[in-house]
Design an enzyme around this catalytic site. Structure first.
Site, short mmCIF file in Angstrom:
data_model
loop_
_atom_site.label_atom_id
_atom_site.label_comp_id
_atom_site.label_asym_id
_atom_site.label_seq_id
_atom_site.Cartn_x
_atom_site.Cartn_y
_atom_site.Cartn_z
N SER A 18 0.83 -1.20 0.00
CA SER A 18 0.00 0.00 0.00
C SER A 18 0.87 1.26 0.00
CB SER A 18 -0.90 0.01 1.23
OG SER A 18 -1.69 1.17 1.28
N VAL A 68 4.04 11.42 3.10
CA VAL A 68 3.02 11.77 2.12
C VAL A 68 1.74 12.21 2.81
CG1 VAL A 68 1.60 10.91 0.22
CG2 VAL A 68 4.02 10.28 0.35
N GLY A 69 1.42 11.57 3.92
CA GLY A 69 0.27 11.99 4.69
C GLY A 69 -1.05 11.40 4.25
N CYS A 126 -2.39 5.47 11.99
CA CYS A 126 -2.75 6.87 11.79
C CYS A 126 -3.37 7.41 13.07
CB CYS A 126 -3.71 7.03 10.61
SG CYS A 126 -4.95 5.76 10.47
N ASN A 187 4.41 -1.83 9.00
CA ASN A 187 4.38 -0.50 8.40
C ASN A 187 5.76 0.15 8.62
OD1 ASN A 187 3.37 1.91 7.23
ND2 ASN A 187 1.35 1.51 8.09
N GLY A 212 12.14 0.50 3.15
CA GLY A 212 13.23 0.02 2.32
C GLY A 212 14.15 -0.96 3.03
N GLY A 239 8.37 -5.05 4.09
CA GLY A 239 9.46 -4.27 4.68
C GLY A 239 10.79 -4.64 4.04
N THR A 262 8.89 -0.10 -1.37
CA THR A 262 9.86 0.94 -1.72
C THR A 262 10.69 0.57 -2.94
OG1 THR A 262 9.96 1.67 0.57
CG2 THR A 262 11.81 2.27 -0.82
#
Length: 308
Positions: A18, A68-69, A126, A187, A212, A239, A262
């Site tokens: 994602s 990025v948010g 979040c 994440n 990454g 990951g 990534t």
């Protein structure tokens, strides 16, 4: 190469992650999207969201920092305009959702009911506006509540968890109790960089998330520990996966499947390359079933303890 992630059957264990492959067919010119296990969308909320100020992405010595948010057009806009294009490719689609309140998760999930999704990935990394701004994924009760609300989509729910906690197993247990069929681990890791010349953060939002190669060992440990503690709960590993061998490593730790994130930023063909390398690795090592890779490190550890 077929695997199962809980009740979900996939033709192979490699998906996009994602936030790294857009909302629809952005990577379609680089590979047959239907050839992957699934396409996981950028996280969607029940409202359009502009995200954070630029710069949003900066490189690091072994990966990338991003803030990025969670920018997105809103789940209804996505269903109407982006999902149809993606569906026409024949790809299996896993939609990712996020929210600022439990009600946001319920609304986003309900909007996706009947959309033909393979699964729903619930991004709980979040801020929870009902919990003093603490991330949902940092609190067991909040995690369980957000996941439970997301079952409104009527498809298998995968809870994507953050490693930025003191006890990931406790959060994983809460996600499962809330209705998560599977767990996506992990994440990004909290990170930050500062420009020496200006003494200012390089990201417009200040801090961000590190992804990454640098976080692959963190992902391996998280997957291994959760698998050891929770046994048969399916895990999707993510990951730092950039090679077939990386996929093997995460699957040995306990993942049923993996996501490539990534790596796609410097090579949009990375998911396809990882899949091809994984297939060749299995052939070279006499592995007849990719599913047999899952949890091999735990079986080896058990054999070693029995010998000792």
């Amino acid at each position: 190469m077929a695997v199962r992630v809980g009740s979900v059957e996939l033709p192979n264990p490699v998906m996009t992650a994602s936030g790294t492959a857009g909302y629809s067919t952005e990577l379609g010119s680089y590979m047959d999207l239907a050839s992957l296990g699934a396409i996981v969308t950028k996280s969607l909320s029940p409202f359009a969201w502009a995200g954070n100020p630029a710069p949003r992405v900066v490189g690091s010595a072994a990966g990338m920092l991003n803030a990025v948010g969670l920018q997105n057009p809103g789940v209804s806009e996505w269903v109407d305009h982006e999902l149809p294009r993606l569906a026409r490719t024949g790809a299996r689609v896993v939609a990712s959702i996020w929210g600022r309140t439990v009600a946001d998760y319920a609304t986003a999930a309900a909007a996706l009911a009947g959309a033909g999704l393979t699964a729903l990935e619930v991004n709980v990394s979040c801020p929870n506006l009902e919990g003093r701004g603490q991330m949902f994924a940092c609190d067991p009760s909040a995690t369980a509540d957000a996941v439970s609300a997301s079952t409104a989509a009527g498809v298998p729910v995968w809870a994507k968890l953050t490693p930025n906690v003191t006890d990931l197993v406790e959060i994983a247990e809460a996600a499962v109790s809330g209705g998560a069929e599977s767990l996506t681990l992990i994440n990004t890791v909290f990170g930050m960089s500062i420009d020496p010349a200006t003494a200012q953060p390089t990201l417009g939002n200040g801090g961000g998330g590190l992804s990454g190669p640098a976080i692959r060992p963190v992902a391996v440990r998280a997957i291994y520990d959760v698998r050891a503690a929770l046994g048969g709960v399916p895990i999707v590993g993510v990951g730092g996966v950039a090679k077939g061998e990386h996929a093997v490593e995460l699957m040995a730790a306990g993942a049923s499947a993996v996501q490539v994130g990534t790596a796609s930023f410097w090579d949009p063909r990375a998911p396809r390359s990882v899949l091809n390398e994984l297939r060749r690795w299995c052939e070279r090592h006499g592995v007849r079933s990719a599913a047999s890779l899952e949890g091999r490190a735990h079986r080896t550890a058990t054999d070693t303890r029995e010998i000792m």
